[in-house]
Write a protein that holds these residues in place. Structure first.
Motif, mmCIF file in Angstrom:
data_model
loop_
_atom_site.group_PDB
_atom_site.id
_atom_site.type_symbol
_atom_site.label_atom_id
_atom_site.label_comp_id
_atom_site.label_asym_id
_atom_site.label_seq_id
_atom_site.Cartn_x
_atom_site.Cartn_y
_atom_site.Cartn_z
ATOM 1 N N ALA A 133 -5.393 -6.267 19.881
ATOM 2 C CA ALA A 133 -5.720 -6.008 18.483
ATOM 3 C C ALA A 133 -6.045 -4.537 18.265
ATOM 4 O O ALA A 133 -5.784 -3.992 17.201
ATOM 5 C CB ALA A 133 -6.897 -6.880 18.043
ATOM 6 N N TRP A 135 -5.211 -1.684 20.383
ATOM 7 C CA TRP A 135 -4.165 -0.713 20.699
ATOM 8 C C TRP A 135 -2.836 -1.433 20.897
ATOM 9 O O TRP A 135 -2.304 -1.470 22.016
ATOM 10 C CB TRP A 135 -4.555 0.067 21.967
ATOM 11 C CG TRP A 135 -5.818 0.841 21.786
ATOM 12 C CD1 TRP A 135 -5.953 2.028 21.109
ATOM 13 C CD2 TRP A 135 -7.127 0.510 22.268
ATOM 14 N NE1 TRP A 135 -7.262 2.429 21.139
ATOM 15 C CE2 TRP A 135 -8.014 1.534 21.843
ATOM 16 C CE3 TRP A 135 -7.637 -0.551 23.007
ATOM 17 C CZ2 TRP A 135 -9.372 1.521 22.142
ATOM 18 C CZ3 TRP A 135 -8.993 -0.556 23.299
ATOM 19 C CH2 TRP A 135 -9.846 0.480 22.871
ATOM 20 N N PRO A 136 -2.299 -2.005 19.814
ATOM 21 C CA PRO A 136 -1.081 -2.809 19.972
ATOM 22 C C PRO A 136 0.086 -2.017 20.552
ATOM 23 O O PRO A 136 0.864 -2.545 21.343
ATOM 24 C CB PRO A 136 -0.767 -3.279 18.547
ATOM 25 C CG PRO A 136 -1.578 -2.421 17.653
ATOM 26 C CD PRO A 136 -2.759 -1.960 18.435
ATOM 27 N N THR A 137 0.176 -0.748 20.204
ATOM 28 C CA THR A 137 1.322 0.013 20.699
ATOM 29 C C THR A 137 1.204 0.280 22.198
ATOM 30 O O THR A 137 2.183 0.208 22.917
ATOM 31 C CB THR A 137 1.447 1.346 19.960
ATOM 32 O OG1 THR A 137 0.145 1.893 19.788
ATOM 33 C CG2 THR A 137 2.086 1.161 18.618
ATOM 34 N N LEU A 138 -0.016 0.578 22.670
ATOM 35 C CA LEU A 138 -0.177 0.847 24.095
ATOM 36 C C LEU A 138 0.058 -0.414 24.917
ATOM 37 O O LEU A 138 0.501 -0.349 26.064
ATOM 38 C CB LEU A 138 -1.581 1.382 24.374
ATOM 39 C CG LEU A 138 -1.888 2.756 23.790
ATOM 40 C CD1 LEU A 138 -3.323 3.138 24.081
ATOM 41 C CD2 LEU A 138 -0.948 3.791 24.369
ATOM 42 N N LYS A 170 22.821 -1.486 19.788
ATOM 43 C CA LYS A 170 21.559 -2.163 19.569
ATOM 44 C C LYS A 170 21.321 -3.284 20.583
ATOM 45 O O LYS A 170 20.241 -3.420 21.149
ATOM 46 C CB LYS A 170 21.603 -2.780 18.183
ATOM 47 C CG LYS A 170 20.258 -2.862 17.597
ATOM 48 C CD LYS A 170 20.395 -3.281 16.198
ATOM 49 C CE LYS A 170 19.217 -4.098 15.868
ATOM 50 N NZ LYS A 170 19.425 -4.816 14.641
ATOM 51 N N ASP A 189 15.882 -14.331 16.190
ATOM 52 C CA ASP A 189 15.640 -13.763 14.868
ATOM 53 C C ASP A 189 16.987 -13.541 14.178
ATOM 54 O O ASP A 189 17.787 -12.703 14.586
ATOM 55 C CB ASP A 189 14.885 -12.440 15.055
ATOM 56 C CG ASP A 189 14.627 -11.736 13.741
ATOM 57 O OD1 ASP A 189 15.048 -12.267 12.692
ATOM 58 O OD2 ASP A 189 14.016 -10.659 13.777
ATOM 59 N N SER A 191 17.922 -12.176 11.455
ATOM 60 C CA SER A 191 18.255 -10.874 10.872
ATOM 61 C C SER A 191 18.618 -9.877 11.969
ATOM 62 O O SER A 191 19.405 -8.960 11.758
ATOM 63 C CB SER A 191 17.099 -10.342 10.020
ATOM 64 O OG SER A 191 16.026 -9.971 10.830
ATOM 65 N N SER A 195 22.475 -8.082 12.679
ATOM 66 C CA SER A 195 22.643 -6.630 12.724
ATOM 67 C C SER A 195 23.248 -6.148 14.032
ATOM 68 O O SER A 195 23.443 -4.958 14.235
ATOM 69 C CB SER A 195 21.288 -5.947 12.504
ATOM 70 O OG SER A 195 20.465 -6.181 13.619
#
Lengths: 367, 196, 180
Positions: A133, A135-138, A170, A189, A191, A195
């Motif tokens: 919650a 540091w979600p990116t780390l 991608k 997913d 979407s 893509s």
């Protein structure tokens, strides 16, 4: 202690099991996973793990000093919590991350509630939830590639489509840059699938080929041995099973929770796991039980004494609930992996489960 | 008449948040930044002072049986005034406090003080009580908000205070952070009280 | 019985007085609020397309767009409109300025309540700047293979803003195509 004389009714059975013995045995059982992690990702995995474990011990000792209660870090419970927390972090994480997680896990997950045996949820998992919650990116970026393989465990990317890199940059990025569960989540997913390629049918086709490939024997082997990207402790299903076998042999953990947990995931992933266009497959359930943190969670976290139901039937309910929630999060939720949240949720449900599964006392007539 | 005593009791001894534990909803919800905390605190303080004055003035003509509806009417009127005035003159703050302005009506502190204090005391004492309780509420919100904002965003009232390398601990400005911060502050207050 | 009538009457009087005061305050503040809102919108519009007069038009679904004409020459400079879509936890409203060829000139987030620290970063300059000089077809987030850089931990908010603008541009094309 004022409760020096324990008065209870017979029979009194004495057992040699002690808390330190249990805790240090679990630590021993977790070592094979660490050996594998160091083999695949280098010494940094070891450093992160030790930082997590040591800071947990230091935090526990400091808080017990503050609370003026006997310092009991030698029982190994804090060490184990720190170890498990560090196992939930990937090898590319900054060095302070396991320290922050361990301090939170011990201080707020355990000592605030009164220490060993009184915590409502598994402290290591609470620490992980806190890190995710905060540091979600780390926590979810910067996975380290294993020494010999790829992040997603797909051994030969060109099997999927010749020159995948030019056909769909991608899709290429996905199979080389994401962990196995993230790959599967993306393929579910619609979407994302739309893509992959300018032609819709081509896109679905590529998605299906990736999906089949990631559940193939070669990829499953990588998953089983741990030749993939992931968190330190969840790397190798083999190493964790080895440790689990030791604990089962020593009678420290009970077979019900892991069996029903893994079993529920197995059945549900077989029934609801296939993506659009792919048929049922016997490989898919194996993919789901070997990937992510399931082995670590089912054998080492969902079996924690304090936070799981006391009764046998209660444990079965607990384990099925964990499996159900894990699959709900993996298949329809926003996160690729749901083991930690599902165990935390069922931890909170434990008092309720205990209440409804009280066994009938011998000789008592049902009302 | 101990005007000062009624004024000061709300700040520490009978602090509405940490001691009486009233008005938890805005405390938890708007304290994600210091600005919000001050805005909410001052808005509630204004309503509290006005309603305390009016209720102590009308206490003799208020029939016992319908006192609660009457208090609520008085409070709701002042809240609506604050709501409209803020929308007109401080729209930015009004936007970020959003739904919590109309909800001041049901803020337990205000009705609680009306019932427990203003309806039994004279105008002057009620004014002092309103100011004291309002300041205590505002101060508590600012303390909670400051801790959360510094940890969760690395800023204090929008100004960066942490070193550049600091990675904001997001959980502090999310809902769990509010509960944890509040819990620790309450524990701290209790600890200080026991020491005395 | 008489007692209850008395109680009701007292309550009625209180409510009447309160309503009267509120009506008075409302009459004071309402024009200020309206004025401010209108000014804000105008200010945002002229920030997106400077030195222009604006004329209102309606799209197919009833939302408004504005045609910007140059104050100096009277030529059509472009259009502004509000793109709105539900992001992660709130409806994100973005005011967008496009030129005659439907290339985005500038955007500004005017209302959002996304996660603080993640999605709420969508009001920051670096994020908004990257939308400039894009056609509707370029409004694709990096996670979906495009070039719009998503905010850390907030792909959903980024995607929401990008697609809401693209959708709105498509609607605008229909609207002005029909008018001409």
């Amino acid at each position: 202690m004022k409760d020096k004389y324990i008065v209870s009714s017979a029979p009194h059975v004495h057992d040699k099991t002690t808390i330190p013995m249990v805790m240090w045995n679990v630590v021993i059982a977790l070592i094979p996973a660490l050996v594998f992690a160091v083999y695949y990702w280098g010494l940094r995995a070891l450093v992160l793990t030790l930082l997590g474990a040591i800071s947990a011990v230091v935090t526990e000792a400091a808080i017990q000093k503050l609370r003026k209660v006997p310092v009991s870090v030698s029982d190994g419970s804090a060490f184990l919590t720190g170890l498990l927390l560090a196992y939930n972090i990937h090898a590319g994480a900054p060095l302070w991350l396991p320290i922050a997680g361990s301090v939170f896990a011990i201080a707020i997950g355990k000592q605030v509630f009164g220490g060993l045996g009184t915590n409502p949820v598994n402290p290591a998992l609470l620490g992980r939830a806190f890190l995710l919650a905060s540091w979600p990116t780390l926590m979810t970026a910067g996975w380290v590639k294993p020494r010999t393989g790829t992040l997603s465990g797909i051994s030969n990317v060109d099997d999927i489509a010749l020159n995948l890199q030019s056909v769909s940059p991608k899709a290429y990025e996905l199979v080389t840059g994401a962990t196995p569960l993230k790959v599967v989540q993306s393929l579910r997913d619609s979407s994302f699938v739309a893509s992959i390629n300018s032609s819709a049918t081509e896109g679905v086709d590529i998605a299906n080929r990736i999906f089949t490939n990631i559940t193939e024997m070669n990829s499953l082997k990588n998953l089983f041995w741990g030749n993939i990207g992931g968190c330190i402790g969840e790397v190798s299903a083999f190493a964790l099973l080895l440790g689990a076998a030791y604990l089962l042999y020593k009678n420290i953990i009970e077979w019900r929770i892991p069996l029903f947990y893994v079993g529920t995931v197995f059945v549900l992933s077989f029934l609801f796991g296939p993506i659009k266009g792919s048929g049922y497959s016997m490989m898919l359930p194996f993919f789901h039980i070997f990937s992510g943190g399931l082995m670590l969670g089912a054998f080492f976290m969902a079996t924690d004494y304090t936070t799981t139901p006391l009764t046998k039937n209660g444990r079965i309910v607990f384990a099925i609930g964990c499996g159900l929630l894990t699959m709900v999060i993996r298949l329809v939720g926003g996160y690729p992996e749901g083991v930690s949240y599902s165990i935390l949720f069922m931890n909170v449900m434990t008092p309720l489960i205990d209440k409804f599964t009280v066994p009938k006392a011998f000789g008592r007539i049902k009302k | 008449m101990s005007f000062v005593k009624e004024l000061s009791k709300g700040i520490i001894k009978e602090n509405p948040i940490f001691v009486i534990v009233l008005g938890m909803c805005p405390t938890l919800a708007v304290t994600s930044s210091v600005q919000n905390g001050i805005g909410m605190g001052l808005a509630a303080t204004f309503v509290l002072i006005c309603s305390n004055i009016i209720i102590s003035l009308i206490k003799n003509i208020t029939p016992e049986k319908i006192r609660i509806p009457i208090y609520i009417t008085v409070i709701a009127a002042f809240v609506s005034i604050v709501d409209m005035a803020m929308a007109a003159y401080v729209p930015g703050l009004h936007k970020s406090l959003g739904l919590f302005i109309p909800l001041i009506v049901v803020n337990c502190i205000i009705l609680g003080r009306a019932e427990a204090f203003a309806s039994k005391n004279n105008m002057l004492a009620s004014l002092a009580d309103g100011i004291g309780m309002g300041l205590g509420f505002t101060l508590s919100l600012v303390v909670v908000a400051a801790i959360r904002e510094i940890l969760g965003a690395g800023t204090f009232a929008g100004i960066a205070v942490m070193p550049k390398t600091y990675e904001p601990m997001l959980v502090a400005i999310l809902a769990p952070g509010a509960f944890i911060t509040l819990g620790f502050l309450m524990a701290l207050m209790n600890m200080m009280k026991e020491k005395k | 019985m008489k007692y209850y009538i008395k109680l009701s009457l007292i309550l009625l009087i209180f409510c009447a007085v309160a309503s009267g005061i509120l009506a008075y305050v409302n009459s004071l503040t309402e024009p200020v609020i309206k004025d401010r809102k209108a000014k804000e919108e105008v200010a945002t519009r002229s920030e997106l397309i400077p030195d222009a007069d604006f004329m209102e038009g309606k799209m197919a679904d009833g939302t408004a767009y504005f045609v910007a004409t140059s104050k100096a020459t009277g030529d059509t400079l472009g259009y502004t409109f509000i793109a709105a879509k539900t992001g992660y936890s709130s409806k994100v409203q973005t005011m967008v300025g496009v030129d005659k060829n439907m290339t985005v000139l500038k955007i500004k987030v005017i209302d959002q309540a996304e996660t603080p620290g993640l999605g709420a970063n969508c009001t920051q300059d670096w994020f908004l700047k990257q939308f400039e000089n894009r056609q509707a077809t370029d409004l694709v987030v990096d996670k979906d293979g495009g070039t719009v850089k998503s905010m850390a931990g907030a792909t959903i908010t980024t995607r929401c803003i990008a697609t809401s603008i693209a959708e709105q541009i498509a609607m605008l094309k229909v609207a002005i195509g029909g008018a001409e």
